[in-house]
Design a protein around this motif. Structure first.
Motif, mmCIF file in Angstrom:
data_model
loop_
_atom_site.group_PDB
_atom_site.id
_atom_site.type_symbol
_atom_site.label_atom_id
_atom_site.label_comp_id
_atom_site.label_asym_id
_atom_site.label_seq_id
_atom_site.Cartn_x
_atom_site.Cartn_y
_atom_site.Cartn_z
ATOM 1 N N LEU A 1 0.815 -1.225 0.000
ATOM 2 C CA LEU A 1 0.000 0.000 0.000
ATOM 3 C C LEU A 1 0.842 1.266 0.000
ATOM 4 C CD1 LEU A 1 -2.793 -1.056 2.547
ATOM 5 C CD2 LEU A 1 -2.750 -1.310 0.046
ATOM 6 N N GLU A 2 2.175 1.125 0.157
ATOM 7 C CA GLU A 2 3.080 2.280 0.193
ATOM 8 C C GLU A 2 3.950 2.268 -1.066
ATOM 9 O OE1 GLU A 2 4.432 2.309 4.783
ATOM 10 O OE2 GLU A 2 4.556 0.358 3.788
ATOM 11 N N ASN A 3 4.008 3.394 -1.743
ATOM 12 C CA ASN A 3 4.829 3.519 -2.960
ATOM 13 C C ASN A 3 6.097 4.283 -2.587
ATOM 14 O OD1 ASN A 3 5.296 3.049 -5.672
ATOM 15 N ND2 ASN A 3 4.260 4.897 -6.367
ATOM 16 N N LEU A 4 7.151 3.545 -2.265
ATOM 17 C CA LEU A 4 8.314 4.144 -1.601
ATOM 18 C C LEU A 4 9.518 4.342 -2.528
ATOM 19 C CD1 LEU A 4 8.181 1.924 1.628
ATOM 20 C CD2 LEU A 4 7.268 4.245 1.357
ATOM 21 N N LYS A 5 9.983 5.586 -2.609
ATOM 22 C CA LYS A 5 11.282 5.841 -3.234
ATOM 23 C C LYS A 5 12.378 5.383 -2.269
ATOM 24 C CE LYS A 5 9.631 9.772 -5.954
ATOM 25 N NZ LYS A 5 9.769 11.212 -6.253
ATOM 26 N N GLY A 6 13.630 5.391 -2.752
ATOM 27 C CA GLY A 6 14.732 4.836 -1.969
ATOM 28 C C GLY A 6 14.865 5.407 -0.569
ATOM 29 N N ASN A 7 14.862 6.723 -0.457
ATOM 30 C CA ASN A 7 15.030 7.339 0.863
ATOM 31 C C ASN A 7 13.828 7.076 1.776
ATOM 32 O OD1 ASN A 7 17.535 8.335 0.133
ATOM 33 N ND2 ASN A 7 16.749 10.343 -0.482
ATOM 34 N N ASP A 8 12.634 7.011 1.181
ATOM 35 C CA ASP A 8 11.431 6.679 1.957
ATOM 36 C C ASP A 8 11.504 5.234 2.458
ATOM 37 O OD1 ASP A 8 10.375 9.207 1.326
ATOM 38 O OD2 ASP A 8 9.548 8.434 -0.553
ATOM 39 N N LEU A 9 12.010 4.364 1.600
ATOM 40 C CA LEU A 9 12.187 2.961 1.966
ATOM 41 C C LEU A 9 13.127 2.844 3.161
ATOM 42 C CD1 LEU A 9 11.968 -0.128 1.343
ATOM 43 C CD2 LEU A 9 13.880 0.192 -0.242
ATOM 44 N N ALA A 10 14.262 3.540 3.090
ATOM 45 C CA ALA A 10 15.230 3.512 4.194
ATOM 46 C C ALA A 10 14.631 4.097 5.470
ATOM 47 C CB ALA A 10 16.487 4.280 3.796
ATOM 48 N N SER A 11 13.802 5.128 5.315
ATOM 49 C CA SER A 11 13.160 5.757 6.466
ATOM 50 C C SER A 11 12.211 4.789 7.173
ATOM 51 C CB SER A 11 12.391 7.006 6.011
ATOM 52 O OG SER A 11 11.662 7.565 7.072
ATOM 53 N N GLN A 12 11.402 4.055 6.389
ATOM 54 C CA GLN A 12 10.486 3.075 6.967
ATOM 55 C C GLN A 12 11.256 1.902 7.581
ATOM 56 O OE1 GLN A 12 7.112 3.462 7.416
ATOM 57 N NE2 GLN A 12 7.684 5.524 6.733
ATOM 58 N N PHE A 13 12.349 1.536 6.942
ATOM 59 C CA PHE A 13 13.202 0.475 7.469
ATOM 60 C C PHE A 13 13.800 0.918 8.812
ATOM 61 C CE2 PHE A 13 14.270 -3.419 5.221
ATOM 62 C CZ PHE A 13 15.128 -4.041 6.110
ATOM 63 N N SER A 14 14.252 2.158 8.871
ATOM 64 C CA SER A 14 14.806 2.714 10.114
ATOM 65 C C SER A 14 13.772 2.663 11.233
ATOM 66 C CB SER A 14 15.250 4.167 9.897
ATOM 67 O OG SER A 14 16.228 4.252 8.888
ATOM 68 N N LYS A 15 12.538 3.007 10.882
ATOM 69 C CA LYS A 15 11.446 3.005 11.854
ATOM 70 C C LYS A 15 11.225 1.596 12.413
ATOM 71 C CE LYS A 15 6.489 4.185 12.020
ATOM 72 N NZ LYS A 15 5.350 4.622 11.160
ATOM 73 N N GLY A 16 11.248 0.612 11.527
ATOM 74 C CA GLY A 16 11.011 -0.763 11.945
ATOM 75 C C GLY A 16 12.144 -1.338 12.780
ATOM 76 N N LEU A 17 13.385 -0.988 12.415
ATOM 77 C CA LEU A 17 14.543 -1.540 13.117
ATOM 78 C C LEU A 17 14.958 -0.711 14.329
ATOM 79 C CD1 LEU A 17 16.956 -2.616 10.203
ATOM 80 C CD2 LEU A 17 15.181 -3.952 11.336
ATOM 81 N N SER A 18 14.401 0.501 14.440
ATOM 82 C CA SER A 18 14.835 1.461 15.474
ATOM 83 C C SER A 18 16.340 1.718 15.348
ATOM 84 C CB SER A 18 14.501 0.939 16.885
ATOM 85 O OG SER A 18 13.123 0.732 17.023
ATOM 86 N N GLU A 19 16.793 1.799 14.110
ATOM 87 C CA GLU A 19 18.198 2.075 13.770
ATOM 88 C C GLU A 19 18.205 3.022 12.573
ATOM 89 O OE1 GLU A 19 21.254 0.655 14.748
ATOM 90 O OE2 GLU A 19 20.578 -0.847 16.204
ATOM 91 N N GLU A 20 19.206 3.882 12.492
ATOM 92 C CA GLU A 20 19.293 4.801 11.350
ATOM 93 C C GLU A 20 19.864 4.059 10.146
ATOM 94 O OE1 GLU A 20 18.544 7.984 9.174
ATOM 95 O OE2 GLU A 20 18.027 7.825 11.298
ATOM 96 N N ILE A 21 19.037 3.894 9.123
ATOM 97 C CA ILE A 21 19.443 3.214 7.883
ATOM 98 C C ILE A 21 19.345 4.216 6.734
ATOM 99 C CG2 ILE A 21 18.985 1.257 6.346
ATOM 100 C CD1 ILE A 21 19.654 0.334 9.156
ATOM 101 N N VAL A 22 20.356 4.236 5.866
ATOM 102 C CA VAL A 22 20.324 5.142 4.706
ATOM 103 C C VAL A 22 20.239 4.315 3.422
ATOM 104 C CG1 VAL A 22 21.620 6.955 5.883
ATOM 105 C CG2 VAL A 22 22.851 5.255 4.538
ATOM 106 N N TYR A 23 19.655 4.919 2.396
ATOM 107 C CA TYR A 23 19.517 4.206 1.122
ATOM 108 C C TYR A 23 20.817 4.282 0.325
ATOM 109 C CZ TYR A 23 17.561 2.351 -3.188
ATOM 110 O OH TYR A 23 17.312 1.568 -4.282
ATOM 111 N N TYR A 24 21.212 3.146 -0.220
ATOM 112 C CA TYR A 24 22.421 3.048 -1.045
ATOM 113 C C TYR A 24 22.016 2.483 -2.406
ATOM 114 C CZ TYR A 24 26.802 0.940 -2.773
ATOM 115 O OH TYR A 24 27.873 0.541 -3.544
#
Length: 298
Positions: free
Chosen positions: A204-227
């Motif tokens: 249901l979410e159409n995520l660009k790279g940085n948005d993907l990393a942001s949601q991943f960060s939220k889930g892991l409670s860790e700062e993740i950046v898109y590469y």
């Protein structure tokens, strides 16, 4: 309900077992390797040894089956074999009076042949299934969240807190969880109103790279950046798993995306309409990352 599942040893179809068991189904899981018996049994299925190339064996194991959850094996040495394997299953289903086939196509089908054997063969299978006289439902998923568990992505998250993927940062993707796709497959089996239907599905979410990393960060409670991984780097990591030719082919596809002016659609904005017909509780990227935190963060 007796359901025969193909491809259940892989991540794309494995969860069909659990979703079908929730409905009270008896699940038979076909596998070409006896090494998979323990995994399939523990999941609640009855494993049977069967090779898709063996039409007689496929005919044997489809006796007494109500529905088939089908998928063409992803990494066939010869992609053209996928058509004959599919015919073996469809023909056996007709002979044995199977009520419905639900086919997970492992990606959105192309509108026409594009010169890629893997994609083009699926259109031949589609035509054969449509002409079979069987009831069918086609489930076309976008890109699996589970792809990020692959060797080209997961180690970067674990070791460098980088989400590596070979798509441009600006390309949006409606990532979907494997369990959600399996839920669609099972709900489609049980929905008697669906008899000749196809659904393009996405998250249901159409995520660009940085948005993907942001949601991943939220889930892991860790700062993740898109590469945005270079396709050649991706291909080199993939080579030991799919061979040089397969890795080169996939890398070439991602190379074409790097140079694209317009990106292919990997998101269905009308998922609410799909969910009215096939009700499935969808998994967000953040929730999926949270559920799999131990896999990524050691």
């Amino acid at each position: 309900m007796k359901i025969l599942v193909f491809g259940a040893t892989g991540s794309q179809q494995f969860n069909v077992i659990g979703e079908a068991k929730k409905k009270g189904a008896e699940v038979i899981a076909a596998t070409s390797s006896g090494n998979s018996f323990s995994k399939l049994s523990q999941a609640g299925a009855t494993p049977v040894l069967a090779n898709l190339a063996d039409a007689d064996k496929i005919l044997e194991i489809t006796k007494g089956i109500d529905a088939i959850a089908f998928m063409i094996p992803v990494s066939l040495p010869n992609p053209f074999d996928g058509l004959q394997y599919s015919k073996n299953v469809i023909d056996a289903a007709k002979v044995n009076g199977v009520k419905k086939i639900v086919w997970n196509t492992s990606g959105w089908l192309e509108a026409q042949k594009i010169g890629s054997p893997v994609d083009d063969i699926k259109l031949d299978v589609l035509a054969y299934l449509k002409n079979s006289g069987l009831d069918y439902v086609i489930i076309e998923p976008t890109i699996y969240m589970e792809n990020m568990m692959g060797p080209f992505c997961a180690p970067f998250i674990t070791n460098e807190r980088k989400l590596a993927y070979p798509t441009p940062e600006a390309m949006p993707i409606g990532w979907i969880a494997s369990r959600d796709v399996s839920a669609f497959v099972v709900e489609a089996i049980y929905n008697s109103d669906l008899k000749a239907d196809a659904f393009k599905i996405s998250g249901l979410e159409n995520l660009k790279g940085n948005d993907l990393a942001s949601q991943f960060s939220k889930g892991l409670s860790e700062e993740i950046v898109y590469y945005p991984q270079k396709p050649q780097e991706f291909g080199e990591i993939l080579k030991p798993f799919v061979g040089e030719a397969g890795a080169s082919s996939v890398a070439a596809y991602y190379e074409s995306l790097q140079n694209a002016i317009e990106y292919p659609s990997k998101f269905n904005p009308n998922m609410n309409e799909v969910l009215k017909k096939i009700p499935v509780k969808m998994t967000s990227l953040a929730d999926w990352a949270k559920d799999n935190k131990d896999y990524f963060i050691k």
